[in-house]
Design a protein around this motif. Structure first.
Motif, PDB file in Angstrom:
ATOM      1  N   THR A 124     -26.649 -69.296  11.227  1.00 53.34           N
ATOM      2  CA  THR A 124     -25.483 -70.037  11.709  1.00 53.34           C
ATOM      3  C   THR A 124     -24.232 -69.442  11.075  1.00 53.34           C
ATOM      4  O   THR A 124     -24.109 -69.414   9.845  1.00 53.34           O
ATOM      5  CB  THR A 124     -25.582 -71.533  11.347  1.00 53.34           C
ATOM      6  OG1 THR A 124     -26.767 -72.064  11.928  1.00 53.34           O
ATOM      7  CG2 THR A 124     -24.381 -72.298  11.887  1.00 53.34           C
ATOM      8  N   LEU A 174     -20.053 -69.393  10.818  1.00 51.46           N
ATOM      9  CA  LEU A 174     -18.757 -70.018  11.077  1.00 51.46           C
ATOM     10  C   LEU A 174     -17.699 -68.940  10.935  1.00 51.46           C
ATOM     11  O   LEU A 174     -17.577 -68.327   9.875  1.00 51.46           O
ATOM     12  CB  LEU A 174     -18.481 -71.149  10.081  1.00 51.46           C
ATOM     13  CG  LEU A 174     -17.048 -71.698  10.094  1.00 51.46           C
ATOM     14  CD1 LEU A 174     -16.769 -72.461  11.393  1.00 51.46           C
ATOM     15  CD2 LEU A 174     -16.790 -72.605   8.898  1.00 51.46           C
ATOM     16  N   VAL A 218     -20.085 -70.740  15.363  1.00 51.79           N
ATOM     17  CA  VAL A 218     -19.073 -71.790  15.456  1.00 51.79           C
ATOM     18  C   VAL A 218     -17.722 -71.135  15.206  1.00 51.79           C
ATOM     19  O   VAL A 218     -17.557 -70.389  14.234  1.00 51.79           O
ATOM     20  CB  VAL A 218     -19.307 -72.907  14.421  1.00 51.79           C
ATOM     21  CG1 VAL A 218     -18.240 -73.990  14.544  1.00 51.79           C
ATOM     22  CG2 VAL A 218     -20.702 -73.485  14.560  1.00 51.79           C
ATOM     23  N   THR A 267     -13.446 -71.305  14.743  1.00 53.21           N
ATOM     24  CA  THR A 267     -12.257 -72.115  14.461  1.00 53.21           C
ATOM     25  C   THR A 267     -11.020 -71.231  14.537  1.00 53.21           C
ATOM     26  O   THR A 267     -11.071 -70.046  14.184  1.00 53.21           O
ATOM     27  CB  THR A 267     -12.307 -72.765  13.055  1.00 53.21           C
ATOM     28  OG1 THR A 267     -12.018 -71.770  12.057  1.00 53.21           O
ATOM     29  CG2 THR A 267     -13.652 -73.400  12.776  1.00 53.21           C
ATOM     30  N   TYR A 323     -23.328 -69.843  21.323  1.00 52.04           N
ATOM     31  CA  TYR A 323     -22.041 -70.349  20.860  1.00 52.04           C
ATOM     32  C   TYR A 323     -22.035 -71.876  20.829  1.00 52.04           C
ATOM     33  O   TYR A 323     -22.403 -72.542  21.796  1.00 52.04           O
ATOM     34  CB  TYR A 323     -20.917 -69.851  21.781  1.00 52.04           C
ATOM     35  CG  TYR A 323     -20.842 -68.339  21.812  1.00 52.04           C
ATOM     36  CD1 TYR A 323     -20.196 -67.628  20.809  1.00 52.04           C
ATOM     37  CD2 TYR A 323     -21.450 -67.615  22.840  1.00 52.04           C
ATOM     38  CE1 TYR A 323     -20.150 -66.250  20.818  1.00 52.04           C
ATOM     39  CE2 TYR A 323     -21.404 -66.230  22.869  1.00 52.04           C
ATOM     40  CZ  TYR A 323     -20.766 -65.551  21.847  1.00 52.04           C
ATOM     41  OH  TYR A 323     -20.729 -64.185  21.871  1.00 52.04           O
ATOM     42  N   ASP A 324     -21.650 -72.393  19.677  1.00 55.99           N
ATOM     43  CA  ASP A 324     -21.420 -73.829  19.566  1.00 55.99           C
ATOM     44  C   ASP A 324     -19.969 -74.096  19.948  1.00 55.99           C
ATOM     45  O   ASP A 324     -19.393 -73.361  20.731  1.00 55.99           O
ATOM     46  CB  ASP A 324     -21.740 -74.310  18.147  1.00 55.99           C
ATOM     47  CG  ASP A 324     -23.250 -74.403  17.919  1.00 55.99           C
ATOM     48  OD1 ASP A 324     -24.007 -74.069  18.843  1.00 55.99           O
ATOM     49  OD2 ASP A 324     -23.666 -74.796  16.816  1.00 55.99           O
ATOM     50  N   ASN A 325     -19.376 -75.071  19.351  1.00 56.75           N
ATOM     51  CA  ASN A 325     -18.025 -75.455  19.766  1.00 56.75           C
ATOM     52  C   ASN A 325     -16.922 -74.567  19.200  1.00 56.75           C
ATOM     53  O   ASN A 325     -17.114 -73.859  18.210  1.00 56.75           O
ATOM     54  CB  ASN A 325     -17.754 -76.912  19.371  1.00 56.75           C
ATOM     55  CG  ASN A 325     -18.097 -77.166  17.908  1.00 56.75           C
ATOM     56  OD1 ASN A 325     -18.950 -76.503  17.341  1.00 56.75           O
ATOM     57  ND2 ASN A 325     -17.430 -78.108  17.300  1.00 56.75           N
ATOM     58  N   VAL A 343     -16.252 -79.622  10.172  1.00 58.26           N
ATOM     59  CA  VAL A 343     -17.469 -78.857   9.845  1.00 58.26           C
ATOM     60  C   VAL A 343     -18.107 -79.496   8.622  1.00 58.26           C
ATOM     61  O   VAL A 343     -17.466 -79.674   7.588  1.00 58.26           O
ATOM     62  CB  VAL A 343     -17.131 -77.370   9.560  1.00 58.26           C
ATOM     63  CG1 VAL A 343     -18.413 -76.568   9.331  1.00 58.26           C
ATOM     64  CG2 VAL A 343     -16.331 -76.766  10.715  1.00 58.26           C
TER      65      VAL A 343
END
Length: 482
Positions: free
Chosen positions: A72, A74, A94, A96, A118-120, A132
């Protein structure tokens, strides 16, 4: 900052006054809608030039997988998704970014990189990623982001928070250039304009210092020169070290006999031989460093007392290689933890009759209790801080024995730039060098200890010593005033 740099920075600030005004009245926010398009186009060119470095950077991402599960990731400040092509297949990503207008270009990159899940996409700043959860990601990626966040320490605290225990931060950031370069000059001069065109980007940040202070259990960082425009050429990135670690292990194995000699006390015999080697090596070193040593010690006489007397303490004097560079008539007190240097020290004293010699004290730099507080005008330390047990304590002792207004002179080899082959070999051969050099450590960042030592003034510069061994070519030299 030089007068020329200040002047030209002022000129650039005047030229960007319209941008200051647009920002003040809120109209600059219009540019935030255009900026994602600019980044999307620029990222294509940046990725071409940095392709190999990015491949190397992200090569070990898959190692952070837990129990065979997908990694995972980020990505903080994901922008247009320029890093997606470098992530290993199957990763969950994820994203941002504080700028919502990147979403259009981010969607394009997602479509082109269907090897990822892909997550959000979370619209938030790096300083506040409350959406998060704590310890929820294996890897955090931060590339060309810490140059524009408002608060680097807070961003790194947030990274710490969201990373699981044992997770990794991968980074690639442009940073301030070496102060001795023209890049550094132009970075400061053009910063006001660059800030607006780069949507808050600052090219003068020493980001590596924040990473060093961030509290990560392990930091692998190297400085590189990117094949880019000069103003963002200096970069830092995560260091991949497996080859280096393998060779270090090999060198440690070769050093096992020396380690056994040390454990049994027989290595102590080498301390009798070492002064002979140091005495003979000194002649070659002094020949190569003659000009630099003359430059270093040229203003020592300026620290004499009002009556013209000057008392100088040399820590780790060795065979007295510096005596010929000291001003006529000064009194020299010598210290060294190895008593076997005395024979060679006496030979140097006999060859340098222009000086007056005090006692030779057999003691370490960490404990000079036989030298009174504020009793000397100058302390000299050359090729010594590489082998002491505690640099900070040596510097505390140097400050203690120096009178107020006195000077601490230094010339020390240090670790090389982490992007160089010298740095690589320094770490590989460190175990062997330690024994051959009687405790010499070639990987020390001694300038940091000097910066933190609490002297009233510090005059320090990095140099490449001429024609000396590759292992000790990077040096620092200068003086500090108490």
């Amino acid at each position: 900052m030089s007068y020329a740099q200040k002047f030209w920075t002022f000129v650039v600030n005047v030229l960007v006054l319209p941008l200051h005004l647009l920002n003040a009245v809120g109209l600059y926010d219009i540019y935030k809608r255009v900026f994602p398009f600019c980044v999307y186009r620029i990222s294509i060119n940046y990725n071409k030039k940095m392709h190999d470095k990015k491949k190397e950077l992200f090569r070990s991402v898959s190692e952070f997988s837990q129990s065979g599960k997908p990694v995972t990731i980020l990505e903080v400040g994901c922008g247009s998704g320029a890093n997606f092509e470098y992530y290993p297949p199957g990763c969950r990503v994820v994203c941002t970014d504080p700028n919502p207008h990147f979403k259009k270009y981010l969607t394009k990159s997602m479509a082109q990189n269907d090897h990822l899940t892909y997550d959000n996409f979370v619209v938030c700043s790096g300083e506040d990623m409350r959406s998060v959860e704590d310890g929820s990601v294996d890897v955090v990626v931060c590339t060309l982001v810490l140059c524009s966040v408002n608060n680097i320490p807070q961003t790194l605290r947030e990274v710490h928070r969201v990373l699981r225990h044992g997770g990794g931060l991968f980074f690639m950031e442009h940073v301030a250039a070496n102060p001795s370069t023209w890049s550094h000059f132009f970075q400061h001069v053009l910063q006001p304009a660059w800030y607006y065109f780069g949507d808050g980007c600052e090219v003068t940040r020493e980001t590596w210092k924040y990473l060093e202070d961030a509290g990560f259990s392990d930091l692998k960082l190297r400085h590189v020169d990117a094949p880019l425009v000069f103003i963002i050429k200096p970069h830092i990135c995560t260091q991949q070290q497996w080859r280096q670690q393998l060779l270090i292990l090999f060198c440690l194995v070769l050093c096992l006999p020396l380690q056994l000699l040390d454990l049994t006390g027989l290595y102590g015999l080498y301390k009798r031989l070492f002064p002979v080697l140091a005495y003979n090596i000194t002649f070659s070193y002094n020949d190569k460093m003659h000009g630099l040593k003359r430059e270093l010690f040229r203003n020592v006489a300026a620290f004499a007392k009002s009556d013209g007397t000057l008392r100088l303490l040399e820590i780790g004097c060795g065979s007295g290689a510096n005596f010929k560079f000291y001003p006529h008539g000064c009194t020299v007190v010598c210290t060294d933890p190895n008593p076997h240097f005395q024979k060679y020290l006496q030979m140097s004293m006999d060859a340098n009759k222009h000086l007056t010699y005090g006692e030779f004290l057999v003691l370490s730099g960490e404990d000079m209790r036989e030298v009174q507080d504020e009793s000397v005008d100058v302390v000299v330390c050359t090729l010594v801080l590489c082998s002491v047990s505690n640099i900070k304590q040596v510097l505390r002792e140097a400050r203690r024995v120096l009178r107020t207004g006195g000077a601490f002179y230094f010339l020390e080899h240090v670790v090389s730039d982490s992007s160089s082959w010298t740095y690589f070999f320094q770490y590989v051969f460190e175990p062997l060098w330690y024994y051959l050099g009687d405790g010499c450590v070639v990987t020390r960042t001694t300038w940091k200890d000097l910066e933190a030592a609490g002297f009233a003034e510090l005059h320090l510069r990095h140099i490449e010593a001429p024609a000396v061994s590759l292992m000790i070519r990077p040096h620092i030299m200068g003086y500090s005033i108490k």
